[in-house]
Design an enzyme around this catalytic site. Structure first.
Site, PDB file in Angstrom:
ATOM      1  CB  VAL A 121      -6.808   4.455  -0.685  1.00 49.16           C
ATOM      2  CG1 VAL A 121      -6.597   4.018  -2.122  1.00 49.16           C
ATOM      3  CG2 VAL A 121      -5.629   4.046   0.188  1.00 49.16           C
ATOM      4  CB  THR A 159       5.697  -6.666  -2.807  1.00 43.50           C
ATOM      5  OG1 THR A 159       5.131  -6.478  -1.507  1.00 43.50           O
ATOM      6  CG2 THR A 159       5.048  -7.844  -3.488  1.00 43.50           C
ATOM      7  CE  LYS A 183      -4.062  -6.193   3.470  1.00 45.85           C
ATOM      8  NZ  LYS A 183      -4.503  -5.534   2.216  1.00 45.85           N
ATOM      9  CE1 TYR A 194      -1.098  -5.928   5.856  1.00 47.60           C
ATOM     10  CE2 TYR A 194      -0.791  -8.233   6.449  1.00 47.60           C
ATOM     11  CZ  TYR A 194      -0.895  -7.257   5.489  1.00 47.60           C
ATOM     12  OH  TYR A 194      -0.795  -7.587   4.153  1.00 47.60           O
TER      13      TYR A 194
END
Length: 289
Positions: free
Chosen positions: A55, A181, A150, A146
């Protein structure tokens, strides 16, 4: 004829669970991975085609969209899940890290979305799901870059949803809370952190669990967001901690919410905050990282 969804970043975690959720419902899935070693990650699923795609490579977005369309002859939904996680004080974060964070989480996401929008506009249907984060709702310390990336994803989704509504295209953003995760084991961490930050870092991360909602929780929210026929809402919350935020903001109002959030991030959450926002250790998990 089975519908087709394209999901990016599917080697593990939320992406892998999302592929499995759609495949289980009979959707055909085009899944992307960055490494050749991961090309067989979905080989047990007959209705999944796994393709290499980075990406970060904006120039590859348009050719990839054509390749994805060729797999099953149509595309009905795009799930932009691929992302990365940069952590550390802003002062210690290099500009290279800042650019890398936004390249993956924002610019790459925009590039691949743009590659599919002409198809969706022309066919007068389609769904774009952009995976954001709980941190889009407010900037978390030592995660500020971060969080900013987002937040960009969430607000981009809101603006794009209005642009595309007249063409029958729905745009949503899913905001997972703390979740179990591997993204949190692959951290782009700031180095050369000054000693002055150590107390704050210990105070903040001392209250952060390494556990969280299972990826399947968010995969289900993504699936439901794709199926939801309404043009709004745009923001879908996943996990008890994330889902509690809109309610807390309504109850407290913007100013008090911000004050309570700051106190909690400083290691002194009030009883009111604890009653409104479940901490990771206060609800059940399906698995550990």
């Amino acid at each position: 004829m089975s519908k087709v969804v394209v999901v990016t970043g599917t080697a593990s975690g939320l992406g892998k669970a999302t592929v499995e959720r759609f495949a289980a419902e009979g959707w055909n899935v085009v899944a992307t991975v960055r490494k050749e070693a991961d090309l067989k990650v979905h080989e047990s699923l007959a209705n999944v085609r796994t393709l290499l795609h980075d990406v970060d490579d904006e120039q590859a977005a348009a050719p990839f969209a054509e390749q994805a369309l060729a797999q099953f002859g149509q595309v009905d939904a795009l799930v932009n899940n691929a992302g990365s996680y940069q952590m550390g004080p802003v002062e210690a974060t290099t500009m290279e890290q800042v650019h890398r964070q936004f390249q993956t989480n924002v610019f790459g996401l925009i590039a691949i979305t743009k590659a599919f929008l002409p198809l969706f506009r022309e066919q007068r249907s389609g769904v774009v799901i952009n995976v954001s984060s709980l941190s889009a709702e407010q900037g978390y310390p030592y995660n500020a870059v971060y969080s900013a990336s987002k937040a960009a994803v969430a607000t981009l989704s809101e603006g794009l949803s209005v642009e595309m509504e007249e063409f029958g295209v729905r745009v949503r953003t899913v905001l997972p809370g703390q979740h179990a995760t591997p993204i949190f084991t692959k951290i782009d961490q700031a180095e050369d952190v000054h000693a002055d930050y150590q107390d704050g870092i210990k105070r903040f991360f001392g209250g952060v669990s390494t556990r969280g909602s299972a990826p399947e929780v968010t995969a289900e929210i993504v699936y439901q967001a794709v199926l939801d026929p309404r043009p709004a809402p745009v923001r879908f919350y996943s996990g008890p901690d994330s889902a509690a935020i809109p309610a807390a903001k309504r109850i407290l109002g913007p100013q008090q919410y911000w004050e309570e959030f700051r106190a909690a991030m400083g290691g002194q959450p009030s009883a009111l905050w604890r009653s409104l926002i479940p901490a990771p250790g206060e609800y059940e998990f399906d698995r550990d990282v």
